[in-house]
Design a protein around this motif. Structure first.
Motif, PDB file in Angstrom:
ATOM      1  N   GLY A 110      45.010  77.493  -2.673  1.00  0.00           N
ATOM      2  CA  GLY A 110      44.591  78.857  -2.403  1.00  0.00           C
ATOM      3  C   GLY A 110      43.772  79.505  -3.505  1.00  0.00           C
ATOM      4  O   GLY A 110      43.522  80.707  -3.465  1.00  0.00           O
TER       5      GLY A 110
ATOM      6  N   ARG B  29      37.908  77.002   8.237  1.00  0.00           N
ATOM      7  CA  ARG B  29      37.313  76.903   6.895  1.00  0.00           C
ATOM      8  C   ARG B  29      37.420  75.481   6.364  1.00  0.00           C
ATOM      9  O   ARG B  29      36.450  74.943   5.817  1.00  0.00           O
ATOM     10  N   LEU B  30      38.567  74.858   6.543  1.00  0.00           N
ATOM     11  CA  LEU B  30      38.757  73.489   6.061  1.00  0.00           C
ATOM     12  C   LEU B  30      37.820  72.525   6.788  1.00  0.00           C
ATOM     13  O   LEU B  30      37.179  71.669   6.163  1.00  0.00           O
TER      14      LEU B  30
ATOM     15  N   ASP C 274      37.024  83.084   9.442  1.00  0.00           N
ATOM     16  CA  ASP C 274      38.080  83.477   8.518  1.00  0.00           C
ATOM     17  C   ASP C 274      39.362  82.667   8.723  1.00  0.00           C
ATOM     18  O   ASP C 274      40.276  82.738   7.898  1.00  0.00           O
ATOM     19  N   ASP C 275      39.406  81.892   9.795  1.00  0.00           N
ATOM     20  CA  ASP C 275      40.579  81.055  10.063  1.00  0.00           C
ATOM     21  C   ASP C 275      40.645  79.913   9.049  1.00  0.00           C
ATOM     22  O   ASP C 275      39.638  79.241   8.792  1.00  0.00           O
ATOM     23  N   ARG C 276      41.819  79.689   8.472  1.00  0.00           N
ATOM     24  CA  ARG C 276      41.957  78.670   7.421  1.00  0.00           C
ATOM     25  C   ARG C 276      41.607  77.279   7.916  1.00  0.00           C
ATOM     26  O   ARG C 276      40.986  76.485   7.199  1.00  0.00           O
ATOM     27  N   ASN C 277      41.993  76.964   9.124  1.00  0.00           N
ATOM     28  CA  ASN C 277      41.708  75.624   9.648  1.00  0.00           C
ATOM     29  C   ASN C 277      40.217  75.431   9.898  1.00  0.00           C
ATOM     30  O   ASN C 277      39.664  74.350   9.649  1.00  0.00           O
TER      31      ASN C 277
ATOM     32  N   TYR D  66      34.220  74.194  -0.299  1.00  0.00           N
ATOM     33  CA  TYR D  66      35.290  75.046   0.220  1.00  0.00           C
ATOM     34  C   TYR D  66      34.926  76.526   0.192  1.00  0.00           C
ATOM     35  O   TYR D  66      35.471  77.308   0.992  1.00  0.00           O
TER      36      TYR D  66
ATOM     37  N   HIS E  11      42.236  74.129  -0.662  1.00  0.00           N
ATOM     38  CA  HIS E  11      42.788  74.671   0.586  1.00  0.00           C
ATOM     39  C   HIS E  11      44.276  74.963   0.449  1.00  0.00           C
ATOM     40  O   HIS E  11      44.752  76.042   0.829  1.00  0.00           O
TER      41      HIS E  11
END
Length: 499
Positions: free
Chosen positions: A379, A146-147, A141-144, A118, A376
């Motif tokens: 945080g 990154r996942l 940098d987008d969370r989705n 992660y 994720h």
């Protein structure tokens, strides 16, 4: 003597294809990663007041780590089989103790694999920023995104592991070499610049206010910091888990463990010392309070963009190369449990073509996937680090106990120890390790249980206890089923697993 059904004739077995270089690379590859690029600097946030005492805390953490490595080396020389810590404790103390030690280790390392996966995307993002690829950096940098990337990296290395230990070695050795090459730039940069130069840069940016701060009392901040930094030394145990696939294991396992802990320990001190020489710790503390800080990110203002990209790339590679070796280790733990009949028998299945414990690998990767999802949605990855520290301290304490107990419980295996053959030396190392590791566990647990957190689920000690309870239920169910099939667990664990 009764044996598990999985050990029958004609059943595909693990293959002894790992030499000294491959074993050492697996250990080093599992150690040099987030532990060196993030933890010594994020420590300023997790242990407020550590300030200028990071290197003394590292030294304090290294002492029990080296002693634990010696315990592993002693046990590994006498019991070179897949599953390392489970085999050691089950043959030296008893099957449930072996399961407890290794289930703790398996859970902690699987969560750590998820944490490492992660935190890879932020390093790739920072590399893109250093290269001025701002559109790519915003995408990363987008969370989705990154996942998705974290899951992708994890499962790519699951596929590598499915190809067998040779594929893992071919992946690890060049990655380890690249990591040391790129990380060497961090060391050179740190020792080539001074803190006054960094203070001048901050003054030019109008950030002098970030240089305020006072170190806390030594004995109040160093022990809890050492407990956190102990996580940086975790990884050499991967070598022991691959004992069933090592060539000339009684010789190569102890040598590989010694090479890994010695090389990495020296590198850690040079790396961390270089960064803190160039960057005032007060700035590190202030920056870590508002966001994640990394070694390359702290030093990039001192170097050219090209060197900054290389340093960030090395940090990203350091994380990526953690994954294949760690997956190798955790899957062999499941395999060893199933071989003895204390875990579902499906975990002992071995791919007939590549000699890989497929089901055990998939089960471990599934738990690591939960670690990714947990990081994720929570945080904060530091809960995963704390769980790993708790789990591995318990594991190492049991390994020290195994050294003490082995001659009385299993004298035949005790005679095969090839490291520190003199009994008084074995006792001295294991007792000192017990005292050091026990003190770290007490400090770490106290810090965890007294911290202000949003709920019980954020306390690593309580999470670990809950997982151990689940593991105990599985163990009891499987051992009862083994007994119903006519298996004798005490007889099974009185000798080493079959080759």
């Amino acid at each position: 003597m009764s044996t598990p059904e999985s050990a029958g004739a004609g059943t595909p077995r693990l293959r002894r294809e790992l030499g000294l270089v491959g074993l050492a690379a697996a250990g080093i590859g599992s150690m040099v990663g987030a532990g060196i690029n993030i933890v010594p600097f994020a420590l300023q946030r997790s242990v407020p007041g550590i300030g200028a005492y990071v290197l003394p805390a590292y030294l304090l953490a290294a002492i029990p780590a080296v002693l634990a490595a010696l315990c592993y080396a002693m046990l590994g020389s006498a019991m070179p089989r897949a599953g390392g810590s489970y085999v050691y404790a089950s043959r030296a103390i008893g099957p449930y103790t072996g399961f407890l030690a290794s289930f703790s280790q398996w859970f902690g390392l699987c969560i750590a694999i998820g944490v490492v996966s992660y935190v890879i995307p932020p390093f790739l993002r920072d590399t893109a920023r250093a290269a001025q690829w701002m559109d790519l950096a915003r995408t990363l940098d987008d969370r989705n995104v990154r996942l998705a990337l974290a899951l992708g990296f994890l499962w790519v290395f699951v596929l590598v592991n499915l190809r067998g230990v040779r594929a893992v070695t071919r992946t690890l050795v060049p990655l380890v070499a690249l990591v040391f090459l790129c990380s060497g730039l961090v060391v050179i940069t740190g020792f080539s610049h001074g803190a006054d130069e960094y203070r001048a840069l901050l003054g030019a940016r109008g950030e002098q206010a970030m240089l305020a701060g006072v170190s806390g009392d030594f004995w109040r901040v160093v022990p809890p910091a050492a407990a956190v930094l102990f996580s940086s030394f975790i990884g050499f145990d991967v070598i022991a888990q691959a004992g069933g696939e090592a060539k000339d294991p009684s010789r190569t396992l102890p040598l590989a463990i010694g090479l890994a802990i010695g090389t990495v320990g020296l590198f850690y001190f040079a790396f961390t010392g270089a960064v803190y020489r160039a960057v005032p710790w007060q700035y590190v503390a202030a920056a870590s309070a508002t966001g994640d800080v990394t070694a390359p990110g702290l030093l990039t203002p001192l170097v050219s963009p090209a060197v900054g990209v290389l340093m960030m790339s090395g940090a990203a590679l350091a994380l990526i190369k953690d994954l294949p070796g760690m997956l190798l280790g955790v899957s062999r733990l499941c395999f060893a449990w199933a071989e003895d009949g204390v875990f579902p028998r499906a975990m002992a299945s071995v791919d007939p073509v590549h000699g890989t414990p497929r089901t055990a690998l998939f089960a471990s990767a599934a738990l690591s996937t939960l670690g990714i999802l947990g990081g994720h949605f929570a945080g904060d990855f530091f809960l995963g680090v704390d769980i790993l520290v708790t789990a591995m301290l318990v594991n190492f304490i049991i390994m020290a106990c195994a050294v003490l107990r082995l001659p009385a419980h299993n004298p035949a295996l005790a005679r095969d120890v090839r490291v520190l053959r003199v009994r008084w030396a074995q006792v001295a190392v294991s007792v000192t390790a017990l005292l050091g590791l026990g003190a770290l566990l007490a400090v770490h647990s106290w810090r965890d249980l007294t911290a202000t957190v949003p709920g019980w689920y954020a306390r690593s000690t309580l999470v670990w206890l809950g997982v151990m309870a689940i593991g105990t239920v599985i163990y009891l169910r499987e051992t009862r089923a083994l007994a119903a099939r006519g298996g004798d667990l005490r007889a099974i664990t009185s000798v080493l697993p079959a080759e």
